[in-house]
Enzyme design. Sequence first.
Site, PDB file in Angstrom:
ATOM      1  N   HIS A  58       0.660  -1.654   0.025  1.00 35.04           N
ATOM      2  CA  HIS A  58      -0.108   0.206  -0.091  1.00 35.04           C
ATOM      3  C   HIS A  58       0.324   1.216  -0.572  1.00 35.04           C
ATOM      4  O   HIS A  58       2.256   1.268   0.777  1.00 35.04           O
ATOM      5  CB  HIS A  58      -0.888  -0.093   1.077  1.00 35.04           C
ATOM      6  CG  HIS A  58       0.021  -0.418   2.618  1.00 35.04           C
ATOM      7  ND1 HIS A  58       0.296  -1.133   2.798  1.00 35.04           N
ATOM      8  CD2 HIS A  58      -0.211   0.238   3.705  1.00 35.04           C
ATOM      9  CE1 HIS A  58       0.884  -0.652   4.092  1.00 35.04           C
ATOM     10  NE2 HIS A  58       0.483   0.421   4.473  1.00 35.04           N
ATOM     11  N   HIS A 107       0.727   5.674   0.635  1.00 36.15           N
ATOM     12  CA  HIS A 107      -0.044   5.996   1.697  1.00 36.15           C
ATOM     13  C   HIS A 107       0.380   7.701   0.784  1.00 36.15           C
ATOM     14  O   HIS A 107       1.428   7.653   0.283  1.00 36.15           O
ATOM     15  CB  HIS A 107       1.233   6.862   3.035  1.00 36.15           C
ATOM     16  CG  HIS A 107       0.987   5.430   4.447  1.00 36.15           C
ATOM     17  ND1 HIS A 107       0.240   5.757   5.085  1.00 36.15           N
ATOM     18  CD2 HIS A 107       2.041   4.701   3.958  1.00 36.15           C
ATOM     19  CE1 HIS A 107       0.205   4.453   5.490  1.00 36.15           C
ATOM     20  NE2 HIS A 107       1.030   4.066   5.292  1.00 36.15           N
TER      21      HIS A 107
END
Length: 174
Positions: free
Chosen positions: A97, A99
């Site tokens: 993932h 940010h």
Amino acid sequence: MSGPLFFSTFEVTKQAFYRSTLSYAIVNLKPIVPGHVLVIPTRVVPRLADLNDTELASLMGSVQRVGNVIECAYGADALTVACQDGKAAGQSVPHVHFHILPRKSAGDRFSNNDDVYPALERSEGSLDADMKTKSTASGFQPLKMDADESRKPRSKEEMEKEASWLRGFFEQMV
């Protein structure tokens, strides 16, 4: 948006505001700055190297598209885009993932620009400590973020409201 979305084993469907064929974006339970979101590949893989070329291209295209909207929506001058790729790098959820944090030249939470990185590391590194271990009926856990007491978790309603607001930016682009 159709079908449930999972960040590792945590259902995040109602936090989602953007979805492409191979990736999606969610609002953050305990954002470091207003507008802090995550962009995630749909397939659960722990490391960037585990993504195939098509998935990686989709993910990076989504990072770019979501970043453009976040920068505009939050009146930012720039973005911090970060990925902790592996446990030794501070990744606590074994699902790739990115940010995305909107940043401002004036009035940013971090007077020293690089102070955002220790905050991200604390956010990722303490994620496991704040997760509920109780499974839901479906066998999946609701997403809980880090144990940083300076940032209180938002309510489900707050997150859904932000996701709905952000979803509107993408619907306008269609």
